[in-house]
Design an enzyme around this catalytic site. Sequence first.
Site, PDB file in Angstrom:
ATOM      1  N   GLU A 101       0.504  -1.032   0.254  1.00  0.00           N
ATOM      2  CA  GLU A 101       0.028   0.292   0.108  1.00  0.00           C
ATOM      3  C   GLU A 101       0.747   1.359   0.150  1.00  0.00           C
ATOM      4  O   GLU A 101       1.746   1.219   0.547  1.00  0.00           O
ATOM      5  CB  GLU A 101      -1.090  -0.071   1.356  1.00  0.00           C
ATOM      6  CG  GLU A 101      -1.981  -0.923   0.940  1.00  0.00           C
ATOM      7  CD  GLU A 101      -3.168  -0.460   2.659  1.00  0.00           C
ATOM      8  OE1 GLU A 101      -3.517  -1.998   3.279  1.00  0.00           O
ATOM      9  OE2 GLU A 101      -2.600   0.146   3.497  1.00  0.00           O
ATOM     10  N   CYS A 122       3.335   8.767   1.590  1.00  0.00           N
ATOM     11  CA  CYS A 122       3.143   7.341   3.210  1.00  0.00           C
ATOM     12  C   CYS A 122       3.607   5.879   2.100  1.00  0.00           C
ATOM     13  O   CYS A 122       2.760   5.893   1.589  1.00  0.00           O
ATOM     14  CB  CYS A 122       2.169   7.204   3.825  1.00  0.00           C
ATOM     15  SG  CYS A 122       2.321   5.588   5.244  1.00  0.00           S
ATOM     16  N   CYS A 129       5.064  -7.881   8.532  1.00  0.00           N
ATOM     17  CA  CYS A 129       5.646  -6.707   9.393  1.00  0.00           C
ATOM     18  C   CYS A 129       5.736  -7.845  10.404  1.00  0.00           C
ATOM     19  O   CYS A 129       4.873  -8.748  11.085  1.00  0.00           O
ATOM     20  CB  CYS A 129       5.035  -5.036   9.479  1.00  0.00           C
ATOM     21  SG  CYS A 129       6.258  -4.241  11.526  1.00  0.00           S
ATOM     22  N   CYS A 133       3.085  -5.621  16.954  1.00  0.00           N
ATOM     23  CA  CYS A 133       2.869  -4.842  17.413  1.00  0.00           C
ATOM     24  C   CYS A 133       0.782  -5.246  17.756  1.00  0.00           C
ATOM     25  O   CYS A 133      -0.497  -4.894  16.529  1.00  0.00           O
ATOM     26  CB  CYS A 133       2.515  -3.608  17.122  1.00  0.00           C
ATOM     27  SG  CYS A 133       4.196  -2.704  16.822  1.00  0.00           S
ATOM     28  N   GLY A 205       4.983  -2.296   7.274  1.00  0.00           N
ATOM     29  CA  GLY A 205       6.402  -2.540   7.942  1.00  0.00           C
ATOM     30  C   GLY A 205       7.210  -1.630   8.453  1.00  0.00           C
ATOM     31  O   GLY A 205       6.788  -0.445   9.554  1.00  0.00           O
ATOM     32  N   GLU A 206       8.421  -1.796   8.914  1.00  0.00           N
ATOM     33  CA  GLU A 206       9.352  -1.700   9.744  1.00  0.00           C
ATOM     34  C   GLU A 206      10.770  -1.178   9.257  1.00  0.00           C
ATOM     35  O   GLU A 206      11.625  -2.404   9.222  1.00  0.00           O
ATOM     36  CB  GLU A 206       9.564  -2.301  10.963  1.00  0.00           C
ATOM     37  CG  GLU A 206      10.806  -2.105  11.709  1.00  0.00           C
ATOM     38  CD  GLU A 206      10.519  -0.574  12.436  1.00  0.00           C
ATOM     39  OE1 GLU A 206      10.008   0.167  13.032  1.00  0.00           O
ATOM     40  OE2 GLU A 206      11.692   0.559  12.183  1.00  0.00           O
ATOM     41  N   SER A 237       9.452   6.532  10.640  1.00  0.00           N
ATOM     42  CA  SER A 237       9.093   6.375  11.684  1.00  0.00           C
ATOM     43  C   SER A 237       9.242   4.957  11.641  1.00  0.00           C
ATOM     44  O   SER A 237       9.265   3.587  10.842  1.00  0.00           O
ATOM     45  CB  SER A 237       7.839   5.944  11.531  1.00  0.00           C
ATOM     46  OG  SER A 237       6.983   5.818  12.708  1.00  0.00           O
ATOM     47  N   SER A 260       7.481   5.253  16.599  1.00  0.00           N
ATOM     48  CA  SER A 260       5.863   5.255  17.247  1.00  0.00           C
ATOM     49  C   SER A 260       6.190   4.893  18.927  1.00  0.00           C
ATOM     50  O   SER A 260       6.657   3.071  19.191  1.00  0.00           O
ATOM     51  CB  SER A 260       5.141   4.103  17.137  1.00  0.00           C
ATOM     52  OG  SER A 260       5.457   4.381  15.521  1.00  0.00           O
ATOM     53  N   LEU A 261       5.615   5.656  20.122  1.00  0.00           N
ATOM     54  CA  LEU A 261       5.746   5.561  21.007  1.00  0.00           C
ATOM     55  C   LEU A 261       4.893   4.197  21.881  1.00  0.00           C
ATOM     56  O   LEU A 261       4.603   3.900  22.326  1.00  0.00           O
ATOM     57  CB  LEU A 261       5.945   7.101  22.560  1.00  0.00           C
ATOM     58  CG  LEU A 261       6.190   6.454  23.682  1.00  0.00           C
ATOM     59  CD1 LEU A 261       7.795   5.737  23.154  1.00  0.00           C
ATOM     60  CD2 LEU A 261       6.327   7.406  24.486  1.00  0.00           C
ATOM     61  N   HIS A 262       3.408   5.277  22.217  1.00  0.00           N
ATOM     62  CA  HIS A 262       2.568   4.833  22.128  1.00  0.00           C
ATOM     63  C   HIS A 262       1.785   3.845  23.298  1.00  0.00           C
ATOM     64  O   HIS A 262       0.741   3.056  24.016  1.00  0.00           O
ATOM     65  CB  HIS A 262       1.841   3.109  21.061  1.00  0.00           C
ATOM     66  CG  HIS A 262       1.980   3.342  19.996  1.00  0.00           C
ATOM     67  ND1 HIS A 262       1.549   5.249  19.013  1.00  0.00           N
ATOM     68  CD2 HIS A 262       2.413   3.125  19.155  1.00  0.00           C
ATOM     69  CE1 HIS A 262       1.996   4.854  18.204  1.00  0.00           C
ATOM     70  NE2 HIS A 262       2.496   3.705  17.769  1.00  0.00           N
ATOM     71  N   ASN A 336      -7.284   4.074  14.931  1.00  0.00           N
ATOM     72  CA  ASN A 336      -8.225   3.637  13.634  1.00  0.00           C
ATOM     73  C   ASN A 336      -8.844   2.766  13.660  1.00  0.00           C
ATOM     74  O   ASN A 336      -8.057   1.363  13.576  1.00  0.00           O
ATOM     75  CB  ASN A 336      -7.623   3.985  11.615  1.00  0.00           C
ATOM     76  CG  ASN A 336      -7.851   5.405  11.429  1.00  0.00           C
ATOM     77  OD1 ASN A 336      -8.703   6.385  11.568  1.00  0.00           O
ATOM     78  ND2 ASN A 336      -6.560   6.509  11.693  1.00  0.00           N
ATOM     79  N   CYS A 379      -2.437   1.738   6.821  1.00  0.00           N
ATOM     80  CA  CYS A 379      -1.636   0.563   7.481  1.00  0.00           C
ATOM     81  C   CYS A 379      -1.917  -0.438   7.506  1.00  0.00           C
ATOM     82  O   CYS A 379      -1.861  -1.623   8.277  1.00  0.00           O
ATOM     83  CB  CYS A 379      -0.945   1.030   8.809  1.00  0.00           C
ATOM     84  SG  CYS A 379       0.458   2.523   8.679  1.00  0.00           S
TER      85      CYS A 379
HETATM   86  N1  SAH Z   1       6.641   0.143  11.857  1.00  0.00           N
HETATM   87  C1  SAH Z   1       6.796   1.437  11.673  1.00  0.00           C
HETATM   88  C2  SAH Z   1       6.464   2.038  10.303  1.00  0.00           C
HETATM   89  C3  SAH Z   1       4.692   1.813  10.060  1.00  0.00           C
HETATM   90  S1  SAH Z   1       3.939   2.361  11.195  1.00  0.00           S
HETATM   91  C4  SAH Z   1       6.072   2.092  12.893  1.00  0.00           C
HETATM   92  O1  SAH Z   1       5.193   1.245  13.665  1.00  0.00           O
HETATM   93  O2  SAH Z   1       6.499   2.969  13.235  1.00  0.00           O
HETATM   94  C5  SAH Z   1       3.163   3.473  10.884  1.00  0.00           C
HETATM   95  C6  SAH Z   1       2.478   4.390  12.301  1.00  0.00           C
HETATM   96  O3  SAH Z   1       0.899   4.080  12.503  1.00  0.00           O
HETATM   97  C7  SAH Z   1       3.105   4.437  13.597  1.00  0.00           C
HETATM   98  O4  SAH Z   1       3.214   5.296  14.597  1.00  0.00           O
HETATM   99  C8  SAH Z   1       1.457   3.081  14.017  1.00  0.00           C
HETATM  100  O5  SAH Z   1       1.756   2.480  15.345  1.00  0.00           O
HETATM  101  C9  SAH Z   1       0.432   3.348  13.568  1.00  0.00           C
HETATM  102  N2  SAH Z   1      -0.653   2.758  13.481  1.00  0.00           N
HETATM  103  C10 SAH Z   1      -0.729   1.467  13.052  1.00  0.00           C
HETATM  104  N3  SAH Z   1      -1.595   0.960  13.092  1.00  0.00           N
HETATM  105  C11 SAH Z   1      -2.223   1.987  13.563  1.00  0.00           C
HETATM  106  C12 SAH Z   1      -3.599   2.326  13.964  1.00  0.00           C
HETATM  107  N4  SAH Z   1      -4.747   1.276  13.565  1.00  0.00           N
HETATM  108  N5  SAH Z   1      -4.849   3.042  14.298  1.00  0.00           N
HETATM  109  C13 SAH Z   1      -3.892   4.770  14.184  1.00  0.00           C
HETATM  110  N6  SAH Z   1      -2.653   3.900  13.826  1.00  0.00           N
HETATM  111  C14 SAH Z   1      -1.844   3.103  13.682  1.00  0.00           C
HETATM  112 FE1  SF4 Z   2       4.711  -3.211  12.487  1.00  0.00          FE
HETATM  113 FE2  SF4 Z   2       4.433  -0.798  12.579  1.00  0.00          FE
HETATM  114 FE3  SF4 Z   2       2.795  -2.658  12.564  1.00  0.00          FE
HETATM  115 FE4  SF4 Z   2       4.065  -2.880  14.735  1.00  0.00          FE
HETATM  116  S1  SF4 Z   2       3.003  -0.350  13.435  1.00  0.00           S
HETATM  117  S2  SF4 Z   2       3.357  -3.990  13.329  1.00  0.00           S
HETATM  118  S3  SF4 Z   2       6.014  -2.168  13.813  1.00  0.00           S
HETATM  119  S4  SF4 Z   2       3.840  -1.794  11.222  1.00  0.00           S
END
Ligand code: SAH
Ligand code: SF4
Length: 397
Positions: A101, A122, A129, A133, A205-206, A237, A260-262, A336, A379
Site C-alpha cells: 500500500e 506514505c 511486518c 504490534c 513494515g518496519e 517512523s 511509535s511510542l504508544h 483507527n 497501514c
Molecule cells: N513500523 C513503523 C512504521 C509503520 S506504522 C512504526 O511502527 O513506526 C506507522 C504508524 O502507524 C505507527 O505509529 C503505528 O503505530 C501507526 N498505526 C498502526 N496501526 C494504526 C491504527 N490502526 N490506528 C492508528 N495508527 C496506527
Molecule cells: Fe509493524 Fe509498525 Fe505495525 Fe508495529 S506498528 S506491526 S512495527 S508496521
Amino acid sequence: MRLTPAYSGSVSADVRSFTLEELQARFEAWGEPVYRVPQLLDWLYVRRATDWDAMTNLPGALRARLRDEFSLRPFDLVRRQGSRDTTQKFLWRLQDHSLVETVLIPANPALCGDDSDRHTLCVSTQVGCAYGCKFCASGLDGWKRNLSPDEIVEQVLAVERWSRSERSASRVDEGTSDDTGLATRRLPPAPPQRLVDNLVVMGMGEPLANYDHVLKALKILNAPWGGGLGARKITLSTSGLAPQIRRLADEPLQFRLAISLHGATDETRGRIMPVNRKYPLAELSAACGYYQAKKGRMITLEYILIAGVNDGLDQIKPLAALARRLHAKVNLIPYNPVEGLPWKRPEEKAQENFLAALEKQRVTATLRHEKGGDIDAACGQLRLKTERELGGAARHG
Ligand code: SAH
Ligand code: SF4
C-alpha cells in the site's frame, strides 16, 4: 559484464535500485560516455518512463544493453480508494504478486510539522511486518519479505504517474467540451511535475528492519538527480529499534525521525508492542537521545490513543518527562479501528483531556483530527482486506 541481480532472485535488478555513481561506474565499464547517465536519470525520475523504447535520445544499442542488464518494472494498480482531492490509498501488485500500500494525503501539516506541504506520500517498506504490534493491521499476517530499493522508489513514481494521467484526463475532458474533439488533440502533453512534497515512511513494515534497502531508496529519492525530495521533507517512523536508531544518527542525511511510542511505561507499552521487550524504554530513549544530540533535530513521539489501554492519565507524567528529555513533540493520534481487532478510539472528550494534561506539563503536543487520521487506517488494512477477499491467493508468489 553481467550485472549481479542484487535484490530480486533470478530476475535482473531494477535500474531504479542504483545510484548515479553506480550507474556511472557501469557505463564506464561498458565504454559508454557518462554524459548518457543524466539522460537516463531524466527519463527515470523526471519523465518517469516505464519503457526503454521511450528513451529516444539514447542510442538504440545502449537501450538494448540497458534492457539486457536491468529491469524496469512498473507496479500494477490493483485497487484505489478515495477521490481525487482527498486521501488516496493505492494497492499495488508486485512482480511476485505481493501486495503493498501507498497513501497520498493532500495536506497534512500535523504530520510533518510545517504548514506549507501540499502532498504527503506514505510509503511501505516491507510486505507485512514481523513486529506484531497488537493494534496494527500490517503485522496481523506476519512478515513476508523486505521491499527492494526500487520497490520503495517506484511507489513515489507510480503515484506521480497516476496523478499525471489524472491531470491529463481532466485536461482532455475540458478540451472536448466544445463537442468537436479537435481541441483534445491540440493540447500539449502535461509537463512533468513533482507531486510529492513530503514523504513519510509510515506504511506497511518496519523501515529500520529493512535498513539498507530503505536507506538506499531514500538516498535515491533525496538526490537532486533522483526524486529531488529534501531530506528534511522525509520522515522515518520506527517502532523503536534502538541499535538502528543509533546507526541512523551516524548517517550524513538529516531525516526527520518519528518514534511509535504508544505507551510511556514499559508495562503499558509492553502490553501492545512486543518490541518493547527487546528494547525497553530506557534503551529506546537512550538511542533517541543519541539521535537528537547527533542531529540536533526535534524527534516526534507518536502516540495512538486507544480507549482503556494507553489513554489513562497515569501515562502523562512519564510521557512528558520523556518528551522534555528528548526535546520531542508529541503527536496524539486517535486510534483507527481495525476489522477483527477489539481496540477502540477514546471519546473525543477523553482525547482532549489527554492533550490538555500533556500541555499542562509544558510539552508541545498536537492531536490529529479526523482528516489526517485517515492515513493510519491504511497501514496494512487495504492489503489485508484484499488478501482476505482473494482467499489468500495473493499471498503466494
Ligand atoms: N513500523 C513503523 C512504521 C509503520 S506504522 C512504526 O511502527 O513506526 C506507522 C504508524 O502507524 C505507527 O505509529 C503505528 O503505530 C501507526 N498505526 C498502526 N496501526 C494504526 C491504527 N490502526 N490506528 C492508528 N495508527 C496506527
Ligand atoms: Fe509493524 Fe509498525 Fe505495525 Fe508495529 S506498528 S506491526 S512495527 S508496521
